[in-house]
Design a protein around this motif. Structure first.
Motif, PDB file in Angstrom:
ATOM      1  N   GLY A   1       0.806  -1.223  -0.041  1.00 22.08           N
ATOM      2  CA  GLY A   1       0.187  -0.050   0.000  1.00 22.08           C
ATOM      3  C   GLY A   1       0.906   1.125  -0.041  1.00 22.08           C
ATOM      4  O   GLY A   1       0.337   2.498  -0.247  1.00 22.08           O
ATOM      5  N   GLY A   2       2.020   1.167   0.063  1.00 26.17           N
ATOM      6  CA  GLY A   2       3.059   2.220   0.267  1.00 26.17           C
ATOM      7  C   GLY A   2       3.486   2.547  -0.940  1.00 26.17           C
ATOM      8  O   GLY A   2       3.276   2.100  -2.144  1.00 26.17           O
ATOM      9  N   SER A   3       4.460   3.765  -1.083  1.00 25.48           N
ATOM     10  CA  SER A   3       4.929   4.404  -2.243  1.00 25.48           C
ATOM     11  C   SER A   3       6.439   4.090  -2.275  1.00 25.48           C
ATOM     12  O   SER A   3       7.033   4.339  -1.155  1.00 25.48           O
ATOM     13  CB  SER A   3       4.339   5.654  -2.551  1.00 25.48           C
ATOM     14  OG  SER A   3       3.174   5.650  -2.577  1.00 25.48           O
TER      15      SER A   3
ATOM     16  N   GLY B   1      -2.161   2.417 -14.031  1.00 24.65           N
ATOM     17  CA  GLY B   1      -2.849   3.194 -12.918  1.00 24.65           C
ATOM     18  C   GLY B   1      -2.467   3.126 -11.337  1.00 24.65           C
ATOM     19  O   GLY B   1      -2.857   3.814 -10.550  1.00 24.65           O
ATOM     20  N   ARG B   2      -0.878   2.534 -11.404  1.00 20.42           N
ATOM     21  CA  ARG B   2      -0.424   2.541 -10.085  1.00 20.42           C
ATOM     22  C   ARG B   2       1.164   3.217 -10.180  1.00 20.42           C
ATOM     23  O   ARG B   2       1.480   3.812  -9.161  1.00 20.42           O
ATOM     24  CB  ARG B   2      -0.263   1.159  -9.323  1.00 20.42           C
ATOM     25  CG  ARG B   2      -1.274   0.552  -9.046  1.00 20.42           C
ATOM     26  CD  ARG B   2      -1.144  -0.903  -8.385  1.00 20.42           C
ATOM     27  NE  ARG B   2      -0.411  -1.619  -9.162  1.00 20.42           N
ATOM     28  CZ  ARG B   2       0.616  -2.322  -8.396  1.00 20.42           C
ATOM     29  NH1 ARG B   2       0.937  -1.985  -7.506  1.00 20.42           N
ATOM     30  NH2 ARG B   2       1.394  -2.936  -9.349  1.00 20.42           N
ATOM     31  N   PHE B   3       1.669   3.066 -11.384  1.00 17.68           N
ATOM     32  CA  PHE B   3       2.969   3.578 -11.603  1.00 17.68           C
ATOM     33  C   PHE B   3       2.983   4.685 -12.840  1.00 17.68           C
ATOM     34  O   PHE B   3       2.232   4.899 -13.429  1.00 17.68           O
ATOM     35  CB  PHE B   3       3.988   2.326 -11.991  1.00 17.68           C
ATOM     36  CG  PHE B   3       4.026   1.297 -11.126  1.00 17.68           C
ATOM     37  CD1 PHE B   3       3.742   1.117  -9.820  1.00 17.68           C
ATOM     38  CD2 PHE B   3       4.907   0.009 -11.399  1.00 17.68           C
ATOM     39  CE1 PHE B   3       3.814   0.245  -8.972  1.00 17.68           C
ATOM     40  CE2 PHE B   3       5.335  -0.899 -10.669  1.00 17.68           C
ATOM     41  CZ  PHE B   3       4.602  -0.772  -9.379  1.00 17.68           C
ATOM     42  N   THR B   4       3.962   5.522 -12.566  1.00 16.11           N
ATOM     43  CA  THR B   4       4.233   6.732 -13.323  1.00 16.11           C
ATOM     44  C   THR B   4       5.619   6.811 -13.711  1.00 16.11           C
ATOM     45  O   THR B   4       6.496   6.862 -12.764  1.00 16.11           O
ATOM     46  CB  THR B   4       3.635   8.017 -12.747  1.00 16.11           C
ATOM     47  OG1 THR B   4       2.260   7.875 -12.514  1.00 16.11           O
ATOM     48  CG2 THR B   4       3.586   9.057 -13.951  1.00 16.11           C
TER      49      THR B   4
ATOM     50  N   TYR C   1      12.442   8.815 -13.668  1.00 14.98           N
ATOM     51  CA  TYR C   1      11.872   8.224 -12.554  1.00 14.98           C
ATOM     52  C   TYR C   1      10.678   7.198 -12.642  1.00 14.98           C
ATOM     53  O   TYR C   1      10.154   7.325 -13.725  1.00 14.98           O
ATOM     54  CB  TYR C   1      11.340   9.493 -11.650  1.00 14.98           C
ATOM     55  CG  TYR C   1      12.271  10.406 -11.238  1.00 14.98           C
ATOM     56  CD1 TYR C   1      12.629  11.467 -12.002  1.00 14.98           C
ATOM     57  CD2 TYR C   1      13.239  10.301 -10.164  1.00 14.98           C
ATOM     58  CE1 TYR C   1      13.614  12.382 -11.805  1.00 14.98           C
ATOM     59  CE2 TYR C   1      14.169  11.123  -9.912  1.00 14.98           C
ATOM     60  CZ  TYR C   1      14.426  12.416 -10.657  1.00 14.98           C
ATOM     61  OH  TYR C   1      15.364  13.431 -10.419  1.00 14.98           O
ATOM     62  N   LEU C   2      10.581   6.521 -11.717  1.00 17.61           N
ATOM     63  CA  LEU C   2       9.643   5.602 -11.729  1.00 17.61           C
ATOM     64  C   LEU C   2       8.872   5.541 -10.341  1.00 17.61           C
ATOM     65  O   LEU C   2       9.323   5.368  -9.449  1.00 17.61           O
ATOM     66  CB  LEU C   2       9.909   4.082 -12.068  1.00 17.61           C
ATOM     67  CG  LEU C   2       8.649   3.123 -12.074  1.00 17.61           C
ATOM     68  CD1 LEU C   2       7.642   3.216 -13.209  1.00 17.61           C
ATOM     69  CD2 LEU C   2       9.139   1.798 -11.927  1.00 17.61           C
ATOM     70  N   GLN C   3       7.597   6.378 -10.374  1.00 18.51           N
ATOM     71  CA  GLN C   3       7.004   6.538  -9.051  1.00 18.51           C
ATOM     72  C   GLN C   3       5.996   5.509  -9.070  1.00 18.51           C
ATOM     73  O   GLN C   3       5.336   5.161  -9.831  1.00 18.51           O
ATOM     74  CB  GLN C   3       5.991   7.943  -9.064  1.00 18.51           C
ATOM     75  CG  GLN C   3       5.357   8.115  -7.976  1.00 18.51           C
ATOM     76  CD  GLN C   3       5.835   8.443  -6.871  1.00 18.51           C
ATOM     77  OE1 GLN C   3       7.086   8.822  -6.815  1.00 18.51           O
ATOM     78  NE2 GLN C   3       5.598   7.683  -5.560  1.00 18.51           N
ATOM     79  N   MET C   4       6.105   4.651  -7.884  1.00 14.43           N
ATOM     80  CA  MET C   4       5.196   3.540  -7.853  1.00 14.43           C
ATOM     81  C   MET C   4       4.523   3.645  -6.465  1.00 14.43           C
ATOM     82  O   MET C   4       4.810   3.930  -5.480  1.00 14.43           O
ATOM     83  CB  MET C   4       6.250   2.327  -7.367  1.00 14.43           C
ATOM     84  CG  MET C   4       7.239   2.010  -8.655  1.00 14.43           C
ATOM     85  SD  MET C   4       8.096   0.622  -8.293  1.00 14.43           S
ATOM     86  CE  MET C   4       9.192   1.105  -7.217  1.00 14.43           C
ATOM     87  N   ASN C   5       3.145   3.516  -6.825  1.00  8.01           N
ATOM     88  CA  ASN C   5       2.135   3.687  -5.446  1.00  8.01           C
ATOM     89  C   ASN C   5       1.296   2.492  -5.398  1.00  8.01           C
ATOM     90  O   ASN C   5       1.387   1.567  -6.366  1.00  8.01           O
ATOM     91  CB  ASN C   5       0.984   5.243  -5.900  1.00  8.01           C
ATOM     92  CG  ASN C   5       1.899   6.266  -6.056  1.00  8.01           C
ATOM     93  OD1 ASN C   5       2.933   6.492  -5.242  1.00  8.01           O
ATOM     94  ND2 ASN C   5       1.382   7.187  -6.990  1.00  8.01           N
ATOM     95  N   SER C   6       0.561   2.375  -4.239  1.00  6.34           N
ATOM     96  CA  SER C   6      -0.239   1.174  -4.061  1.00  6.34           C
ATOM     97  C   SER C   6       0.639   0.100  -4.080  1.00  6.34           C
ATOM     98  O   SER C   6      -0.054  -1.001  -4.900  1.00  6.34           O
ATOM     99  CB  SER C   6      -1.599   1.347  -4.800  1.00  6.34           C
ATOM    100  OG  SER C   6      -2.058   2.285  -4.733  1.00  6.34           O
ATOM    101  N   LEU C   7       1.735  -0.286  -3.731  1.00  8.54           N
ATOM    102  CA  LEU C   7       2.351  -1.222  -3.824  1.00  8.54           C
ATOM    103  C   LEU C   7       2.061  -2.527  -3.231  1.00  8.54           C
ATOM    104  O   LEU C   7       1.166  -2.520  -2.176  1.00  8.54           O
ATOM    105  CB  LEU C   7       3.994  -0.988  -3.632  1.00  8.54           C
ATOM    106  CG  LEU C   7       4.644  -0.167  -4.344  1.00  8.54           C
ATOM    107  CD1 LEU C   7       5.987   0.350  -3.596  1.00  8.54           C
ATOM    108  CD2 LEU C   7       5.358  -1.029  -5.718  1.00  8.54           C
TER     109      LEU C   7
END
Length: 125
Positions: free
Chosen positions: A14-16, A65-68, A79-85
């Motif tokens: 759930g973290g980033s 939907g989770r990564f940018t 960069y790779l921003q990863m959310n809702s891991l």
């Protein structure tokens, strides 16, 4: 072209987390960049890609939907921003580069000529 990946670590579900890849050796805008990952016992998997001109991106199904993915040309970094891991995101994340000025964000690993050493991302449940 030399690629240096960093930013991996341990995070709870759930973290980033944000991983980065800094390129040297070539003019950065000529590089199409991608992120791939590989978990133990599994095949390499495409995660995300961005075109050399930054106009286009592509994402693997698990990342949508989770990564940018985004790039900072001034710092020659992607960069790779990863959310809702999720725990299943646990893998070694590697960045890759291809000399390319087209608006194509390449999803296939064989398209890339240069690879970084990878950074470990571990997601605990």
């Amino acid at each position: 072209v030399q690629l240096q990946a960093s930013g991996g670590g341990l995070v709870r579900a759930g973290g980033s987390l944000r991983v980065s890849c800094t390129a040297s050796g070539r003019t950065f805008p000529t590089l199409a960049m991608g992120w791939f990952r590989q978990a133990p016992g599994k095949a390499r998997e495409f995660v995300a890609a961005i075109s050399g001109n930054g106009e286009n991106t592509n994402y693997g199904e698990s990342a949508k939907g989770r990564f940018t993915i985004f790039r900072d040309s001034a710092n020659r970094t992607v960069y790779l921003q990863m959310n809702s891991l999720k725990p299943e995101d646990t893998a070694v994340y590697c960045c890759a580069a291809k000399l390319d000025q087209t608006p194509i964000a390449y999803t296939l690993s064989y398209r890339y000529s240069y690879w970084g050493q990878g950074t470990q991302v571990t997601v605990s449940s």
